[in-house]
Design an enzyme around this catalytic site. Structure first.
Site, PDB file in Angstrom:
ATOM      1  N   SER A   1      -9.980  -0.451   7.084  1.00 54.93           N
ATOM      2  CA  SER A   1      -9.393  -0.294   5.749  1.00 54.93           C
ATOM      3  C   SER A   1      -8.721  -1.539   5.183  1.00 54.93           C
ATOM      4  O   SER A   1      -8.336  -1.543   4.011  1.00 54.93           O
ATOM      5  CB  SER A   1      -8.390   0.866   5.747  1.00 54.93           C
ATOM      6  OG  SER A   1      -9.069   2.084   5.871  1.00 54.93           O
TER       7      SER A   1
ATOM      8  N   SER B   1      -9.767   1.932   2.914  1.00 53.79           N
ATOM      9  CA  SER B   1      -8.917   2.678   2.013  1.00 53.79           C
ATOM     10  C   SER B   1      -7.901   1.834   1.252  1.00 53.79           C
ATOM     11  O   SER B   1      -7.318   2.314   0.280  1.00 53.79           O
ATOM     12  CB  SER B   1      -8.145   3.738   2.817  1.00 53.79           C
ATOM     13  OG  SER B   1      -7.255   3.121   3.750  1.00 53.79           O
TER      14      SER B   1
ATOM     15  N   LYS C   1       0.847  -1.199   0.000  1.00 56.63           N
ATOM     16  CA  LYS C   1       0.000   0.000   0.000  1.00 56.63           C
ATOM     17  C   LYS C   1       0.879   1.244   0.000  1.00 56.63           C
ATOM     18  O   LYS C   1       1.920   1.273   0.676  1.00 56.63           O
ATOM     19  CB  LYS C   1      -0.911  -0.033   1.231  1.00 56.63           C
ATOM     20  CG  LYS C   1      -1.941   1.099   1.280  1.00 56.63           C
ATOM     21  CD  LYS C   1      -2.873   0.937   2.482  1.00 56.63           C
ATOM     22  CE  LYS C   1      -3.900   2.045   2.589  1.00 56.63           C
ATOM     23  NZ  LYS C   1      -4.801   1.901   3.738  1.00 56.63           N
TER      24      LYS C   1
END
Length: 487
Positions: free
Chosen positions: A178, A154, A79
């Site tokens: 997330s 997210s 990420k």
């Protein structure tokens, strides 16, 4: 079977037995990315040339007789809010568009030490603020099960990459759901470990008392193996727990006999889609036939969790993001009249609307005259929610609830309605508030063929029991074997 279809453990075993080379494995994943990435948009940054060079180095190590550590030598993704030396780390924000960290986050270093190959950085909501990966400043990631729908957020890029076989596993971060919510929407396994179980050194902070790094994987076995690779104390992170790290693989036991499951009624009420509710209840019934006991229980402060979360997280975000002022870090406005004007224009132009909304909300909650009324009250609610869970775990080994109230929604459907978007996290935020571990895994599909997620919540630092329940469920079902292109 194409090599990119393998789970991480299957790929590692073939690599270890020299049935395939690391270059073949990496080329297979790169070819997969070339084929599907134009539709999925999971990656913000890719370096396939460097990945192949690293693959050749792994092949040389194997040829010299060196044995790779478990899950070593695999192409993976990270990420884009974890620092990667020499590779951009943007947090999907214009504010950090050209930021190249001079060091690796601890989790990245641990994986590099195992000779894992970082293919690139994965898309996310800007500064991890969002539930759909639509607030990224650069692109919108699509759900591999239906590219007109969001992958969740997210960590949407991390979840979509694993679901679309664009990496053997990925890392994400979870502040209010997330990891688990996008895992649910994309039909993969995602785990938020206990706060403090994994170092956050090198993770760009959103809300420091809630943020936690965790894995996205194709199955529960891979999840346990990635946890083995990245968990443990880190002197660089003062919040990382000093404790002996267990072997999570030893928890992979196909047996739930005698385990007690609590089913909090507050997670099955208004707003939870009927198909989601049915799939989760069916999963609990299956665990009962396999020997577990369950009963309905109550977590009476659950209704206050979402409000408390958005006050605490926004307050911490307003403080953490104060450093982006155009002086020390990142973007600076090109034209300004004086220093105050430079601050104002830099932050107005550098941040997107969702980040600015949360900074304003957090600043308001921390301001004189409102601190006691909002922030302090939210902290008191946090204590009540934590005590709620503690009391439940005196009686139960795990709690099982839906991960997300709905399956994946359409791109653009909720982006202009922040309250509706925030409700996407209603089943996940209480876990962050209490600092507990929880895992999401596929437990069914809705009438449109979209995956439904089952959330298993455990006691602090009892990831092993969660993995045991998840492994048993997976061994007795086939949901994890279905692929998006087989719909």
């Amino acid at each position: 079977m194409e090599l990119y279809r393998l789970t991480a453990c299957q790929a590692y075993d073939m690599l270890k037995k020299r049935e395939i080379s690391c270059r073949e494995l990496t080329q297979s994943v790169i070819k997969r990315i070339e084929d599907v990435e134009k539709d999925i948009d999971a990656y913000l940054y890719l370096d396939t040339e460097q990945a192949l060079k690293q693959a050749d180095e792994v092949d040389r190590l194997i040829a010299s007789g060196k044995e790779l550590e478990p899950l070593g030598g695999l192409p993976i993704g990270i990420k884009d809010n974890m620092c990667t030396k020499g590779m951009t780390t943007t947090c999907a924000s214009r504010m950090l568009a050209n930021f190249v960290p001079p060091y690796d986050a601890t989790v990245v270093k641990k994986l590099k030490d195992r000779h894992d190959i970082i293919l690139g950085k994965l898309n996310m909501d800007e500064f991890a603020m969002g539930s759909s990966t639509e607030t990224s400043a650069f692109k919108k990631t699509k759900n591999p099960w239906d590219i007109s729908r969001v992958p969740g957020g997210s960590s949407g890029g991390s979840a979509a990459a694993v679901a679309a076989d664009e990496a053997f596993f990925t890392l994400g971060s979870d502040t209010g759901g997330s990891i688990r919510q996008p895992a649910s929407l994309c039909g993969v396994v995602g785990m938020k470990p206990t706060y403090g179980a994994i170092s956050r050194y090198g993770l760009i902070a959103f809300a420091s008392s809630l943020d936690q790094i965790g894995p996205f994987t194709k199955d529960v076995t891979d999840c346990a193996m990635v946890l083995n690779a990245i968990a443990g104390h880190d002197a660089n992170d003062s919040t990382s727990a000093v404790r002996e790290c267990p072997d999570y693989k030893s928890a992979l036991i196909d047996d739930v006999k005698g385990l007690k499951i609590g089913v909090p009624r507050e997670y099955f009420g208004q707003g939870i889609n009927e198909e989601v509710k049915k799939a989760v209840i069916d999963a609990i019934e299956l665990l009962k036939t396999l020997g577990a006991d369950y009963e309905e229980t109550s977590l009476k402060y659950t209704d206050y969790a979402l409000s408390a979360y958005y006050l605490i997280a926004s307050a911490e975000a307003s403080s953490n993001l104060g450093r982006y002022d155009g002086v020390k870090y990142g973007y600076r406005a090109a034209n300004y009249e004086d220093m105050i004007d430079m601050y104002k224009k830099t932050r107005s132009e550098g941040f997107g609307s969702e980040v600015k909304r949360r900074i304003m909300l957090g600043t308001y909650a921390l301001s004189s005259g409102y601190y006691d009324a909002y922030y302090l009250k939210a902290l008191k609610v946090r204590t009540l929610i934590t005590e709620d869970f503690k009391k439940a775990f005196e009686k139960y080994d795990v709690l099982i609830v839906p991960t997300s109230p709905t399956t994946a929604f359409k791109i653009g459907e909720r982006i202009d309605n922040p309250m509706e978007m925030y409700l996407s996290d209603v089943c996940t935020v209480p876990v962050n508030i209490a600092g507990l571990p929880a895992l999401s895994m596929p437990c069914g599909f809705d009438s449109r063929g979209l995956p439904i997620g089952l959330q298993i919540i455990g006691k602090a630092f009892d990831e092993e029991t969660i993995l045991r329940v998840a492994y048993t469920f997976e061994k007795n079902t086939e949901f994890h074997n279905k692929k998006p292109d087989e719909r």
